[in-house]
Design a protein around this motif. Sequence first.
Motif, mmCIF file in Angstrom:
data_model
loop_
_atom_site.group_PDB
_atom_site.id
_atom_site.type_symbol
_atom_site.label_atom_id
_atom_site.label_comp_id
_atom_site.label_asym_id
_atom_site.label_seq_id
_atom_site.Cartn_x
_atom_site.Cartn_y
_atom_site.Cartn_z
ATOM 1 N N VAL B 127 0.910 -1.376 -0.011
ATOM 2 C CA VAL B 127 0.098 -0.082 -0.048
ATOM 3 C C VAL B 127 1.058 1.151 0.178
ATOM 4 N N ALA B 128 0.712 2.214 -1.073
ATOM 5 C CA ALA B 128 1.537 3.319 -0.941
ATOM 6 C C ALA B 128 0.671 4.678 -0.848
ATOM 7 N N GLU B 129 -0.716 4.564 -0.873
ATOM 8 C CA GLU B 129 -1.649 5.624 -0.387
ATOM 9 C C GLU B 129 -2.758 5.264 0.255
ATOM 10 N N LEU B 130 -3.133 6.166 1.167
ATOM 11 C CA LEU B 130 -4.442 6.114 1.783
ATOM 12 C C LEU B 130 -4.972 7.367 2.031
ATOM 13 N N ASN B 131 -6.505 7.478 1.777
ATOM 14 C CA ASN B 131 -7.254 8.716 1.841
ATOM 15 C C ASN B 131 -7.811 9.127 3.225
ATOM 16 N N ARG B 132 -8.272 10.124 3.410
ATOM 17 C CA ARG B 132 -8.921 10.178 4.823
ATOM 18 C C ARG B 132 -9.843 9.147 5.042
ATOM 19 N N GLN B 133 -10.727 8.916 4.220
ATOM 20 C CA GLN B 133 -11.929 7.917 4.721
ATOM 21 C C GLN B 133 -11.417 6.487 4.801
ATOM 22 N N GLN B 134 -10.197 6.277 4.161
ATOM 23 C CA GLN B 134 -9.601 4.896 4.420
ATOM 24 C C GLN B 134 -9.014 4.917 5.943
ATOM 25 N N TRP B 146 -5.722 -5.434 5.075
ATOM 26 C CA TRP B 146 -5.054 -4.708 4.239
ATOM 27 C C TRP B 146 -5.634 -4.785 2.926
ATOM 28 N N SER B 147 -6.132 -6.018 2.432
ATOM 29 C CA SER B 147 -6.740 -6.355 1.051
ATOM 30 C C SER B 147 -8.015 -5.369 1.053
ATOM 31 N N THR B 148 -8.716 -4.606 1.732
ATOM 32 C CA THR B 148 -9.762 -4.046 1.455
ATOM 33 C C THR B 148 -9.373 -2.367 1.347
ATOM 34 N N VAL B 149 -7.868 -2.418 1.472
ATOM 35 C CA VAL B 149 -7.541 -0.819 0.870
ATOM 36 C C VAL B 149 -6.174 -1.024 -0.114
ATOM 37 N N GLY B 150 -6.531 -1.968 -0.837
ATOM 38 C CA GLY B 150 -5.620 -2.433 -2.043
ATOM 39 C C GLY B 150 -4.250 -3.210 -1.565
ATOM 40 N N GLY B 151 -4.059 -3.916 -0.322
ATOM 41 C CA GLY B 151 -2.871 -4.377 -0.017
ATOM 42 C C GLY B 151 -3.071 -5.904 -0.099
ATOM 43 N N ALA B 152 -2.064 -6.669 0.595
ATOM 44 C CA ALA B 152 -2.119 -8.105 0.657
ATOM 45 C C ALA B 152 -3.194 -8.567 1.843
#
Lengths: 300, 286
Positions: B127-134, B146-152
């Motif tokens: 994961v390289a980027e997280l916005n405020r809502q995440q 982490w898979s729910t925010v684009g990670g493993a």
Amino acid sequence: MTSSKSTTLSRSLDRVFRGVLGLLAAVSGGMVLLIVSYLVTGAWPAIEAGRLAAFFTDERWQPGSARDPQFGVVSMLVGSLLVTLLAVGLATPVGVASAVFHRFYAPPVLERWNRRMLELLIGVPAVVFGFWGLMTVVPLIVRLAPETPGQSLLAGGIVLALMILPIVTLTTQAALQAVPRAQLLAAAGLGLGRARTIWAVALPAARGGIGAGVLLSLARAIGETMAVVLVCGNIPQIPDSLFDPIRPVTSTIALEMGYATASHKALLFCAGLVLVLFTAVFVGWHSFRRQMADTGTGGA
Amino acid sequence: MGNDFSMNSVFSFAVSRKYWVLLGGFSLSLASCSKREAGVETITLTGSSTVAPLVADAAKRYEESHPAVRIEVQSGGSSRGLADAGSGVADLGMVSRALTLEEAKTLKAHRIAADGVCVILHKDNPVAELNRQQLIDIYTKKAVNWSTVGGADAPIVVANKAEGRSTLEVFLHFLGLDNADVKADVVVGENLHVINSVVSNPNTVGYVSIGTAASEAKNGTPIKLVITEGITPSMETVADGTFPITRPLNVVEDAQTSAAAAAFLQFLTSPAIHDLVEKHYFVPVP
């Protein structure tokens, strides 16, 4: 004439010596009272405001929350107790076994070096233990249980166990050393083997000394701060498993004291006071039990 | 019989330790006594552990050009800085956030630098980027993998700061959360403890001062600074005001500031320390 004079002199010298010793003993004993009264003074605003009840009835610890401040300390007391018992439970068998080995089996050279190493271990700063725990023990736990945070009751117990191991070992060793040679020889004379002598004669004779060592390490562990704050995870909760994070009382004080304002600070003093009382109960219980044991055997 | 002997050895062990502690305390008090030379004025600053290292460096430089001044810098958090400056325990307080209206009634804040608070992850976390809502979802445990925010496929371990830390206040203010809403797995005190928690468990997410994170990342610590709301956390984005989580680093005074303390304060707000500000990975203010 002269001899009676010198007797008087030595007697008055004796009296001075006794007075000095008594004074110093009073200082070391009075120190505890001084610290407790300091804690009570610091905690007074919270006691006066009737917060003590909330201490034991509130469920969570969130003194800084504007919306829902809560001051429950029970989970932290449980945390302190669990991590201490775990540490003592891990350190006692290892410490006693190591003391027995070095007293009865190891060559004197090994015994001497082992003692030096343990004394060195006592001198290692708590923060070093904590940092080592965070960088070495915690990753191991994460590998063991990948779904957990790693900083946990287990990590705290392991690090604390290592810190108190020298206390348990050295006091046990001293207690075993003090078992009269005659008793050991008598056991040998009766044809008992070494293992049996240790189990049936030496260890029972040294029981009181070992108990004192365990108590000392227990008091040391329950008050330890710097190491546990780094490895326990510091979540104020009653853990469901060894892998859950916990927050001992001391961690809370360390984390929040420097940052606390007046009423919050009084609550932290309160928490410290509760912990001291907790330890006092332990010590009192131990000496009560010893007294009972002493009168029990003394009559026989 | 054996018991008595061992009790004695337990006791003598305890006494000898106490003795060293006493001796240590004694020599410390001696050392602090020797500092009180005649004609030397002492200025005391307490407060934010983020600001303290910068002020300590600035103090060293100031003492070189002002031999009659001794400056003592102690960290202990912004709340302590505010309390000590207000009560007169310290001449000046260090506070790493903006003052509330209430606080501003009795204390005056002087901005000496700006800092940002950034989210950090382990270098190996994809994961390289997280916005405020995440971030809100993560810190309230609505997102736990982490898979729910684009990670493993791995659990998210949430690291939060302990009560009273200004990084906590700044971060929660950005997310619009009360600390009671946050469901953390780990609570830690210092910036470095957050960083070490991320290093020791790569599933951890934490937040620290950009200054600390940038210098640690540069020194090879396996962490990365996470892009937030599309903006890369850096000294440049803090300086131009585009990075969303920023805070002022303040030194506060009450109405009774001594002349010596006022002169040092003048020095702290001057361009003479801008190089030190940058050395500490903070952003100088004009």
